[in-house]
Scaffold this motif. Structure first.
Motif, PDB file in Angstrom:
ATOM      1  N   ARG A  10       0.835  -1.200   0.000  1.00 46.62           N
ATOM      2  CA  ARG A  10       0.000   0.000   0.000  1.00 46.62           C
ATOM      3  C   ARG A  10       0.872   1.255   0.000  1.00 46.62           C
ATOM      4  NH1 ARG A  10      -1.921   3.535   3.831  1.00 46.62           N
ATOM      5  NH2 ARG A  10      -3.823   4.644   3.206  1.00 46.62           N
ATOM      6  N   LEU A  11       0.827   2.011  -1.071  1.00 46.55           N
ATOM      7  CA  LEU A  11       1.423   3.348  -1.182  1.00 46.55           C
ATOM      8  C   LEU A  11       2.926   3.355  -0.928  1.00 46.55           C
ATOM      9  CD1 LEU A  11      -1.360   5.428   0.641  1.00 46.55           C
ATOM     10  CD2 LEU A  11      -1.280   4.636  -1.725  1.00 46.55           C
ATOM     11  N   THR A  12       3.586   2.246  -1.210  1.00 47.33           N
ATOM     12  CA  THR A  12       5.014   2.158  -0.934  1.00 47.33           C
ATOM     13  C   THR A  12       5.867   2.970  -1.898  1.00 47.33           C
ATOM     14  OG1 THR A  12       5.088   0.127  -2.251  1.00 47.33           O
ATOM     15  CG2 THR A  12       4.819  -0.117   0.125  1.00 47.33           C
ATOM     16  N   ARG A  13       5.291   3.380  -3.016  1.00 48.23           N
ATOM     17  CA  ARG A  13       6.071   4.133  -4.013  1.00 48.23           C
ATOM     18  C   ARG A  13       5.829   5.636  -3.933  1.00 48.23           C
ATOM     19  NH1 ARG A  13       7.322   0.583  -8.313  1.00 48.23           N
ATOM     20  NH2 ARG A  13       8.243   2.370  -9.375  1.00 48.23           N
ATOM     21  N   LEU A  14       5.166   6.088  -2.873  1.00 49.04           N
ATOM     22  CA  LEU A  14       4.858   7.504  -2.722  1.00 49.04           C
ATOM     23  C   LEU A  14       5.631   8.110  -1.559  1.00 49.04           C
ATOM     24  CD1 LEU A  14       0.957   7.560  -3.102  1.00 49.04           C
ATOM     25  CD2 LEU A  14       2.654   8.240  -4.818  1.00 49.04           C
ATOM     26  N   ASP A  15       6.189   9.308  -1.769  1.00 47.16           N
ATOM     27  CA  ASP A  15       6.724  10.090  -0.657  1.00 47.16           C
ATOM     28  C   ASP A  15       5.606  10.870   0.021  1.00 47.16           C
ATOM     29  OD1 ASP A  15       9.365   9.262  -0.999  1.00 47.16           O
ATOM     30  OD2 ASP A  15       9.789  10.861  -2.445  1.00 47.16           O
ATOM     31  N   PHE A  16       4.713  11.447  -0.772  1.00 46.91           N
ATOM     32  CA  PHE A  16       3.589  12.219  -0.256  1.00 46.91           C
ATOM     33  C   PHE A  16       2.292  11.565  -0.714  1.00 46.91           C
ATOM     34  CE2 PHE A  16       7.074  15.195  -1.096  1.00 46.91           C
ATOM     35  CZ  PHE A  16       7.244  15.757   0.165  1.00 46.91           C
ATOM     36  N   HIS A  17       1.284  11.621   0.127  1.00 45.49           N
ATOM     37  CA  HIS A  17      -0.011  11.066  -0.256  1.00 45.49           C
ATOM     38  C   HIS A  17      -0.829  12.156  -0.953  1.00 45.49           C
ATOM     39  CE1 HIS A  17      -3.627   8.334   0.935  1.00 45.49           C
ATOM     40  NE2 HIS A  17      -3.487   8.490  -0.362  1.00 45.49           N
ATOM     41  N   GLY A  18      -0.346  12.570  -2.097  1.00 45.93           N
ATOM     42  CA  GLY A  18      -0.998  13.607  -2.881  1.00 45.93           C
ATOM     43  C   GLY A  18      -0.096  14.045  -4.011  1.00 45.93           C
ATOM     44  N   PRO A  19      -0.626  14.832  -4.950  1.00 44.69           N
ATOM     45  CA  PRO A  19       0.170  15.296  -6.095  1.00 44.69           C
ATOM     46  C   PRO A  19       1.103  16.443  -5.707  1.00 44.69           C
ATOM     47  CG  PRO A  19      -2.050  16.188  -6.239  1.00 44.69           C
ATOM     48  CD  PRO A  19      -2.037  15.276  -5.050  1.00 44.69           C
ATOM     49  N   LEU A  20       2.206  16.089  -5.087  1.00 40.46           N
ATOM     50  CA  LEU A  20       3.154  17.070  -4.566  1.00 40.46           C
ATOM     51  C   LEU A  20       4.563  16.604  -4.907  1.00 40.46           C
ATOM     52  CD1 LEU A  20       3.746  19.586  -2.829  1.00 40.46           C
ATOM     53  CD2 LEU A  20       3.687  18.076  -0.816  1.00 40.46           C
ATOM     54  N   SER A  21       5.279  17.428  -5.653  1.00 45.55           N
ATOM     55  CA  SER A  21       6.650  17.082  -6.039  1.00 45.55           C
ATOM     56  C   SER A  21       7.624  17.455  -4.930  1.00 45.55           C
ATOM     57  CB  SER A  21       7.031  17.822  -7.319  1.00 45.55           C
ATOM     58  OG  SER A  21       7.079  19.227  -7.086  1.00 45.55           O
ATOM     59  N   ALA A  22       8.802  16.861  -4.973  1.00 41.47           N
ATOM     60  CA  ALA A  22       9.842  17.182  -4.002  1.00 41.47           C
ATOM     61  C   ALA A  22      10.262  18.636  -4.115  1.00 41.47           C
ATOM     62  CB  ALA A  22      11.046  16.260  -4.200  1.00 41.47           C
ATOM     63  N   ASP A  23      10.324  19.174  -5.337  1.00 43.21           N
ATOM     64  CA  ASP A  23      10.719  20.574  -5.519  1.00 43.21           C
ATOM     65  C   ASP A  23       9.704  21.513  -4.898  1.00 43.21           C
ATOM     66  OD1 ASP A  23      13.019  19.857  -6.830  1.00 43.21           O
ATOM     67  OD2 ASP A  23      12.225  20.217  -8.850  1.00 43.21           O
ATOM     68  N   ARG A  24       8.408  21.249  -5.133  1.00 44.68           N
ATOM     69  CA  ARG A  24       7.389  22.125  -4.547  1.00 44.68           C
ATOM     70  C   ARG A  24       7.405  21.999  -3.022  1.00 44.68           C
ATOM     71  NH1 ARG A  24       3.307  24.488  -7.003  1.00 44.68           N
ATOM     72  NH2 ARG A  24       3.280  22.983  -8.722  1.00 44.68           N
ATOM     73  N   ALA A  25       7.555  20.779  -2.526  1.00 42.38           N
ATOM     74  CA  ALA A  25       7.603  20.583  -1.080  1.00 42.38           C
ATOM     75  C   ALA A  25       8.757  21.353  -0.463  1.00 42.38           C
ATOM     76  CB  ALA A  25       7.720  19.097  -0.765  1.00 42.38           C
ATOM     77  N   ALA A  26       9.901  21.354  -1.133  1.00 35.60           N
ATOM     78  CA  ALA A  26      11.059  22.085  -0.608  1.00 35.60           C
ATOM     79  C   ALA A  26      10.773  23.582  -0.531  1.00 35.60           C
ATOM     80  CB  ALA A  26      12.282  21.813  -1.477  1.00 35.60           C
ATOM     81  N   ARG A  27      10.107  24.113  -1.543  1.00 37.17           N
ATOM     82  CA  ARG A  27       9.760  25.538  -1.508  1.00 37.17           C
ATOM     83  C   ARG A  27       8.767  25.832  -0.392  1.00 37.17           C
ATOM     84  NH1 ARG A  27       9.666  24.564  -7.151  1.00 37.17           N
ATOM     85  NH2 ARG A  27       7.381  24.609  -7.230  1.00 37.17           N
ATOM     86  N   MET A  28       7.806  24.951  -0.193  1.00 38.05           N
ATOM     87  CA  MET A  28       6.840  25.133   0.895  1.00 38.05           C
ATOM     88  C   MET A  28       7.541  25.126   2.248  1.00 38.05           C
ATOM     89  SD  MET A  28       3.803  22.590  -0.315  1.00 38.05           S
ATOM     90  CE  MET A  28       2.568  23.047  -1.541  1.00 38.05           C
ATOM     91  N   VAL A  29       8.423  24.147   2.437  1.00 40.76           N
ATOM     92  CA  VAL A  29       9.148  24.048   3.702  1.00 40.76           C
ATOM     93  C   VAL A  29       9.973  25.307   3.940  1.00 40.76           C
ATOM     94  CG1 VAL A  29      11.049  22.835   4.850  1.00 40.76           C
ATOM     95  CG2 VAL A  29       9.170  21.545   3.831  1.00 40.76           C
ATOM     96  N   GLU A  30      10.660  25.787   2.917  1.00 36.71           N
ATOM     97  CA  GLU A  30      11.462  27.007   3.064  1.00 36.71           C
ATOM     98  C   GLU A  30      10.587  28.189   3.452  1.00 36.71           C
ATOM     99  OE1 GLU A  30      14.676  29.683   0.494  1.00 36.71           O
ATOM    100  OE2 GLU A  30      13.423  28.196  -0.515  1.00 36.71           O
ATOM    101  N   ARG A  31       9.429  28.309   2.822  1.00 34.00           N
ATOM    102  CA  ARG A  31       8.517  29.417   3.114  1.00 34.00           C
ATOM    103  C   ARG A  31       7.999  29.340   4.548  1.00 34.00           C
ATOM    104  NH1 ARG A  31       4.480  28.323  -0.499  1.00 34.00           N
ATOM    105  NH2 ARG A  31       6.009  28.842  -2.108  1.00 34.00           N
ATOM    106  N   LEU A  32       7.606  28.145   4.971  1.00 36.02           N
ATOM    107  CA  LEU A  32       7.082  27.989   6.322  1.00 36.02           C
ATOM    108  C   LEU A  32       8.178  28.126   7.370  1.00 36.02           C
ATOM    109  CD1 LEU A  32       4.694  24.983   5.642  1.00 36.02           C
ATOM    110  CD2 LEU A  32       4.019  27.356   6.029  1.00 36.02           C
ATOM    111  N   ALA A  33       9.381  27.645   7.067  1.00 37.67           N
ATOM    112  CA  ALA A  33      10.485  27.717   8.026  1.00 37.67           C
ATOM    113  C   ALA A  33      10.872  29.157   8.323  1.00 37.67           C
ATOM    114  CB  ALA A  33      11.684  26.936   7.501  1.00 37.67           C
ATOM    115  N   ARG A  34      10.670  30.052   7.364  1.00 35.83           N
ATOM    116  CA  ARG A  34      11.018  31.468   7.576  1.00 35.83           C
ATOM    117  C   ARG A  34      10.201  32.081   8.701  1.00 35.83           C
ATOM    118  NH1 ARG A  34      11.492  31.982   1.731  1.00 35.83           N
ATOM    119  NH2 ARG A  34       9.388  32.853   1.622  1.00 35.83           N
ATOM    120  N   THR A  35       9.058  31.495   9.033  1.00 28.83           N
ATOM    121  CA  THR A  35       8.238  32.035  10.126  1.00 28.83           C
ATOM    122  C   THR A  35       8.712  31.545  11.489  1.00 28.83           C
ATOM    123  OG1 THR A  35       6.602  30.228  10.116  1.00 28.83           O
ATOM    124  CG2 THR A  35       6.267  32.036   8.551  1.00 28.83           C
ATOM    125  N   ALA A  36       9.759  30.700  11.520  1.00 30.96           N
ATOM    126  CA  ALA A  36      10.350  30.175  12.759  1.00 30.96           C
ATOM    127  C   ALA A  36       9.306  29.556  13.687  1.00 30.96           C
ATOM    128  CB  ALA A  36      11.127  31.278  13.484  1.00 30.96           C
TER     129      ALA A  36
END
Length: 255
Positions: A10-36
């Motif tokens: 079950r879902l062993t080939r997915l990093d995220f349970h949704g249509p989310l690329s690693a590049d987009r996730a990295a940008r999201m994390v960077e944006r959220l991390a800026r709020t400390a």
């Protein structure tokens, strides 16, 4: 693990349970991390991959993931331990709407609005956004991932989707952003999953099952697994591909 019981992986080939690329996730994390942020809550977390990546980027933060599936939560705990985040990431089983949650600095809710509202679609979206407004601290952020119609689906496309699908099941993108504003947010960032992200997600969703079926088409449970996989693929390719979108809204509580 599940294969020993005659079930496909079950879902062993997915990093995220949704249509989310690693590049987009990295940008999201960077944006959220800026709020400390010091605290992160992940509603309907699954195995909490995005929460774990945010915790890795913000060493002072702790996270709480809530979901109903114990196998996903166990996967999240194992990932946290493997990455040295076990002391800062808690995975809890239970219904988010019935759990007493303290407001957090960052609240993630990706494809899980149904966990916060039992209203019929699309009213559940507004209900979930109101709940999220109560769960985020002043100055914090909500990352809200929600489906929307890229265009009005045809009758044939609706018939190929999930049982009972109607054109009222989702808002369009403008309506979704309006709902966020009505719930007390300002949209800091508006983005949506691209076709490549959707195709990668849908392919990864079934890839492990397809390999399992190909290796032994007559094994116990194969007929049921094949029927589910074929039905899902048909729903995607004949129904919601290029019709159902996924928006990712980074929201700031207003006032």
């Amino acid at each position: 693990m599940s294969q020993a019981h005659g079930e496909p992986p079950r879902l062993t080939r997915l990093d995220f349970h949704g249509p989310l690329s690693a590049d987009r996730a990295a940008r999201m994390v960077e944006r959220l991390a800026r709020t400390a942020p010091r605290t992160v809550a992940d509603i309907g977390c699954g195995w909490g991959e995005l929460m774990l990546r945010l915790l890795a980027a913000v060493p002072e933060a702790t996270g709480l993931g809530i979901d109903l599936r114990e196998d996903d939560l166990a996967r999240g705990r194992a990932l946290a331990e493997r990455r040295g985040l076990g002391a800062r990431a808690v995975f809890s089983r239970g219904p988010a709407a019935a759990t007493a949650l303290e407001p957090a600095d960052v609240v993630l809710c990706l494809g899980a609005s149904h966990a916060l509202s039992d209203a019929a679609p699309p009213q559940h979206t507004a209900g979930a956004l109101r709940a999220l407004r109560r769960l985020v601290r002043p100055g914090g952020r909500v990352l809200f991932g929600e489906g929307f119609w890229e265009r009005t689906p045809t009758a044939g496309e609706l018939a190929a989707m999930w049982p009972g699908a109607t054109a009222e099941d989702h808002l369009d993108l403008a309506g979704l952003v309006d709902a966020a504003a009505a719930a007390g947010f300002r949209p800091e960032w508006i983005e949506r999953a691209g076709r490549d992200e959707w195709d990668a997600f849908e392919s990864g969703y079934l890839a492990g099952v397809e390999e399992w079926l190909a290796a032994d088409p007559a094994r116990p449970g194969a007929a049921e697994a094949r029927e589910r996989a074929d039905r899902h693929r048909s729903s995607w390719l004949r129904g919601y591909r290029d019709v159902l979108g996924m928006a990712y809204l980074t929201l700031v509580p207003a006032g």
